[in-house]
Structure formats: C-alpha cells, structure tokens
Design a protein around this motif. Structure first.
Motif, PDB file in Angstrom:
ATOM      1  N   LEU A 150      -5.093 -21.023  -2.300  1.00 53.49           N
ATOM      2  CA  LEU A 150      -4.256 -20.223  -3.428  1.00 53.49           C
ATOM      3  C   LEU A 150      -2.689 -20.126  -3.327  1.00 53.49           C
ATOM      4  O   LEU A 150      -2.133 -19.987  -2.348  1.00 53.49           O
ATOM      5  CB  LEU A 150      -4.855 -18.633  -3.357  1.00 53.49           C
ATOM      6  N   ALA A 151      -2.311 -20.555  -4.342  1.00 53.81           N
ATOM      7  CA  ALA A 151      -0.609 -20.717  -4.479  1.00 53.81           C
ATOM      8  C   ALA A 151       0.037 -19.343  -4.567  1.00 53.81           C
ATOM      9  O   ALA A 151       0.566 -19.036  -5.721  1.00 53.81           O
ATOM     10  CB  ALA A 151      -0.364 -21.723  -5.651  1.00 53.81           C
ATOM     11  N   VAL A 152       0.185 -18.782  -3.480  1.00 59.08           N
ATOM     12  CA  VAL A 152       0.942 -17.454  -3.367  1.00 59.08           C
ATOM     13  C   VAL A 152       2.344 -17.838  -2.866  1.00 59.08           C
ATOM     14  O   VAL A 152       2.176 -18.741  -1.931  1.00 59.08           O
ATOM     15  CB  VAL A 152       0.121 -16.545  -2.819  1.00 59.08           C
ATOM     16  N   LEU A 153       3.260 -16.900  -2.772  1.00 57.18           N
ATOM     17  CA  LEU A 153       4.553 -17.191  -2.449  1.00 57.18           C
ATOM     18  C   LEU A 153       5.176 -15.489  -1.956  1.00 57.18           C
ATOM     19  O   LEU A 153       5.076 -14.688  -2.720  1.00 57.18           O
ATOM     20  CB  LEU A 153       5.662 -17.734  -3.360  1.00 57.18           C
ATOM     21  N   LEU A 154       5.583 -15.846  -0.578  1.00 55.18           N
ATOM     22  CA  LEU A 154       6.073 -14.625  -0.053  1.00 55.18           C
ATOM     23  C   LEU A 154       7.527 -14.228  -0.361  1.00 55.18           C
ATOM     24  O   LEU A 154       8.274 -15.368  -0.248  1.00 55.18           O
ATOM     25  CB  LEU A 154       5.903 -14.588   1.544  1.00 55.18           C
ATOM     26  N   ILE A 155       7.848 -13.469  -1.086  1.00 54.41           N
ATOM     27  CA  ILE A 155       9.223 -13.243  -1.649  1.00 54.41           C
ATOM     28  C   ILE A 155      10.071 -11.810  -1.245  1.00 54.41           C
ATOM     29  O   ILE A 155       8.954 -10.973  -0.887  1.00 54.41           O
ATOM     30  CB  ILE A 155       9.354 -13.339  -3.362  1.00 54.41           C
ATOM     31  N   PRO A 156      10.964 -11.700  -1.258  1.00 54.97           N
ATOM     32  CA  PRO A 156      11.728 -10.511  -1.305  1.00 54.97           C
ATOM     33  C   PRO A 156      11.259  -9.550  -2.241  1.00 54.97           C
ATOM     34  O   PRO A 156      11.153  -9.935  -3.547  1.00 54.97           O
ATOM     35  CB  PRO A 156      13.100 -10.632  -1.098  1.00 54.97           C
ATOM     36  N   ALA A 157      10.980  -8.397  -2.055  1.00 53.59           N
ATOM     37  CA  ALA A 157      10.624  -7.409  -3.290  1.00 53.59           C
ATOM     38  C   ALA A 157      11.649  -7.308  -4.208  1.00 53.59           C
ATOM     39  O   ALA A 157      12.799  -6.973  -3.665  1.00 53.59           O
ATOM     40  CB  ALA A 157      10.208  -6.235  -2.737  1.00 53.59           C
ATOM     41  N   PRO A 158      11.537  -7.725  -5.676  1.00 53.65           N
ATOM     42  CA  PRO A 158      12.829  -7.496  -6.467  1.00 53.65           C
ATOM     43  C   PRO A 158      13.270  -6.020  -6.392  1.00 53.65           C
ATOM     44  O   PRO A 158      12.442  -5.059  -6.296  1.00 53.65           O
ATOM     45  CB  PRO A 158      11.704  -7.564  -7.757  1.00 53.65           C
ATOM     46  N   ARG A 159      14.529  -5.866  -6.650  1.00 56.38           N
ATOM     47  CA  ARG A 159      15.081  -4.674  -6.602  1.00 56.38           C
ATOM     48  C   ARG A 159      14.296  -3.438  -7.399  1.00 56.38           C
ATOM     49  O   ARG A 159      14.607  -2.324  -7.182  1.00 56.38           O
ATOM     50  CB  ARG A 159      16.562  -4.978  -6.784  1.00 56.38           C
ATOM     51  N   SER A 160      13.910  -3.929  -8.771  1.00 64.39           N
ATOM     52  CA  SER A 160      13.496  -3.076  -9.611  1.00 64.39           C
ATOM     53  C   SER A 160      12.090  -2.499  -9.215  1.00 64.39           C
ATOM     54  O   SER A 160      11.441  -1.446  -9.713  1.00 64.39           O
ATOM     55  CB  SER A 160      13.322  -3.513 -10.844  1.00 64.39           C
ATOM     56  N   ILE A 161      11.662  -3.106  -7.989  1.00 67.47           N
ATOM     57  CA  ILE A 161      10.309  -2.536  -7.419  1.00 67.47           C
ATOM     58  C   ILE A 161      10.705  -2.197  -6.090  1.00 67.47           C
ATOM     59  O   ILE A 161      10.920  -2.711  -5.166  1.00 67.47           O
ATOM     60  CB  ILE A 161       9.312  -3.845  -7.444  1.00 67.47           C
ATOM     61  N   THR A 162      10.221  -0.881  -5.778  1.00 59.29           N
ATOM     62  CA  THR A 162      10.404  -0.183  -4.437  1.00 59.29           C
ATOM     63  C   THR A 162       9.148  -0.858  -3.642  1.00 59.29           C
ATOM     64  O   THR A 162       8.026  -0.913  -4.052  1.00 59.29           O
ATOM     65  CB  THR A 162      10.687   1.122  -4.492  1.00 59.29           C
ATOM     66  N   SER A 163       9.509  -1.075  -2.278  1.00 62.78           N
ATOM     67  CA  SER A 163       8.329  -1.685  -1.399  1.00 62.78           C
ATOM     68  C   SER A 163       9.048  -1.185   0.163  1.00 62.78           C
ATOM     69  O   SER A 163       9.980  -1.425   0.324  1.00 62.78           O
ATOM     70  CB  SER A 163       8.184  -3.160  -1.498  1.00 62.78           C
TER      71      SER A 163
END
Length: 82
Positions: free
Chosen positions: A29-42
């Motif tokens: 599956l074509a998933v990509l690990l990314i930095p969490a966008p600033r508008s989303i808290t993680s």
C-alpha cells in the motif's frame, strides 16, 4: 506534501506509527510517513498519509492488526477530523 482528498492518520506513539507504516508498505500500500501537519496535534510528531483510492484497504489492515490510529483526518482545503 498533503493534497486535497488525502487522508492523514496520527498515532499515540512513534512506535505505533512506524509499525503501521511497515505493515502497510509490506502489503504493497502506497502510504507515506510524514511530519504531522501543524494544524493536527500528534504526540509523536509523525503521521501517515494515503490516498482515497486505498482508504478501505489501509483501514482494514490497521483494524486487523489492532493498530487503529488515534485520529483520522481528510484534507479538503483544511484538515477535517473524521
């Protein structure tokens, strides 16, 4: 980095997001690990991004592996929690 129509999921820990990435990529599956966008808290600062075309396969694989994300978002201009 995240286009309209993409899904972004965040997890409670870096361990879980890395495990989810490995599982999903292992299934082709074509998933990509990314930095969490600033508008989303993680808590871990990372997120997984994937397209609408593989949403069902991604969510089914995560559910079967008991790796449900903490939150799911859909990008439509702004991020919308789903």
């Amino acid at each position: 980095m995240v286009a309209d129509g993409d899904y972004v999921v965040v997890f409670q820990s870096i361990h879980r997001v890395m495990k989810a990435e490995k599982l999903l990529k292992g299934k082709g599956l074509a998933v990509l690990l990314i930095p969490a966008p600033r508008s989303i808290t993680s808590d871990c600062g990372l997120a997984l991004r994937y397209g609408a075309d593989i949403r069902e396969a991604v969510e089914q694989a995560l559910s079967e592996a008991s790796l449900l994300p903490e939150d799911r978002y859909l990008k439509e201009g702004e991020f919308k929690k789903i």
